[in-house]
Design an enzyme around this catalytic site. Structure first.
Site, PDB file in Angstrom:
ATOM      1  N   ASP A  49       0.881  -1.148   0.000  1.00  0.00           N
ATOM      2  CA  ASP A  49       0.000   0.000   0.000  1.00  0.00           C
ATOM      3  C   ASP A  49       0.919   1.197   0.000  1.00  0.00           C
ATOM      4  OD1 ASP A  49      -2.679   1.034  -0.069  1.00  0.00           O
ATOM      5  OD2 ASP A  49      -2.318   1.826   1.935  1.00  0.00           O
TER       6      ASP A  49
ATOM      7  N   HIS B 223      10.284   4.734  -3.155  1.00  0.00           N
ATOM      8  CA  HIS B 223       9.685   4.176  -1.947  1.00  0.00           C
ATOM      9  C   HIS B 223       9.397   2.685  -2.110  1.00  0.00           C
ATOM     10  CE1 HIS B 223       6.647   5.368  -4.772  1.00  0.00           C
ATOM     11  NE2 HIS B 223       5.639   4.905  -4.046  1.00  0.00           N
ATOM     12  N   ARG B 224       8.856   2.314  -3.262  1.00  0.00           N
ATOM     13  CA  ARG B 224       8.542   0.902  -3.499  1.00  0.00           C
ATOM     14  C   ARG B 224       9.829   0.099  -3.667  1.00  0.00           C
ATOM     15  NH1 ARG B 224       5.072   1.853  -6.892  1.00  0.00           N
ATOM     16  NH2 ARG B 224       3.397   1.902  -5.378  1.00  0.00           N
TER      17      ARG B 224
ATOM     18  N   PHE C  47       2.809   6.915 -12.782  1.00  0.00           N
ATOM     19  CA  PHE C  47       1.368   7.133 -12.649  1.00  0.00           C
ATOM     20  C   PHE C  47       1.119   7.939 -11.386  1.00  0.00           C
ATOM     21  CE2 PHE C  47       2.605   3.200 -10.657  1.00  0.00           C
ATOM     22  CZ  PHE C  47       1.970   3.231  -9.424  1.00  0.00           C
TER      23      PHE C  47
END
Length: 189
Positions: free
Chosen positions: A59, A175-176, A147
């Site tokens: 998330d 971050h991911r 995106f």
């Protein structure tokens, strides 16, 4: 998101399979936790139980300091949840720009945050991590890679927005990317 996971995990020999490629369909877990980590747990545990496989879920969203951390866990639905992904992204970006219009440059700090959770079908959480990608909210959109809020998160030391970075640049510092790299040791067992 799936592409970013693949680009990071597949070179390690981890096969990344998305839900759409499975023969069954599954209801999406309701993301009603107040934190990114809580929503990642809900999704990983729900999908692992439904598929009978180890599942990785994330998330993520944008936290803007001048907006007291908003849009936060509501990032994808900040301006509403009606329309296509592109339409929602455009509405979210327009709303963010409007809210930030009078915020001075020195108070436009923000970050993408990502929580990742790995769970097995028995309901055991195998790994969890968190990553951030620091920047500032630019005054206009730039770039077309990525995106969501990517065209608005300007990264000063790169002198470009997240949407102007190549996938390799973004994965190396996003971050991911950070959150996934933090759980790599689980996959190296």
């Amino acid at each position: 998101k799936l592409q970013e996971f693949r680009e990071i995990l597949e070179p390690l020999g981890v096969a990344v399979v998305d839900l759409a490629s499975l023969s069954e369909s599954f209801d999406e877990p309701v993301e009603d936790a107040p934190t990114f980590a809580g929503n990642a747990r809900l999704k990983a545990l729900g999908y692992a139980a439904n598929t009978g496989r180890v599942c990785v879920a994330d998330d993520s969203g944008l936290s803007v300091d001048a907006l007291d951390g908003r849009p936060g866990v509501m990032s994808a639905r900040f301006a509403g949840s009606i329309g296509t992904r592109d339409e929602r992204d455009a509405a979210n970006n327009a709303m963010l720009l409007a809210l930030m219009e009078c915020v001075p440059d020195e108070k436009r700090s923000a970050r993408f945050e990502c929580a990742v959770c790995v769970a097995d079908p028995s309901g055991t959480i195998l790994a969890e991590s968190h990553g951030t990608f620091e920047g500032v909210i630019s005054r206009e959109q730039a770039g077309d890679n990525g995106f969501g809020y990517d065209p608005l998160l300007f990264v000063p030391d790169a002198n470009k927005t997240s949407a102007e970075m190549t996938p390799e640049e973004k994965n190396s510092r996003s971050h991911r990317g950070e959150a996934v790299r933090n759980i790599i040791t689980y996959f190296e067992l």
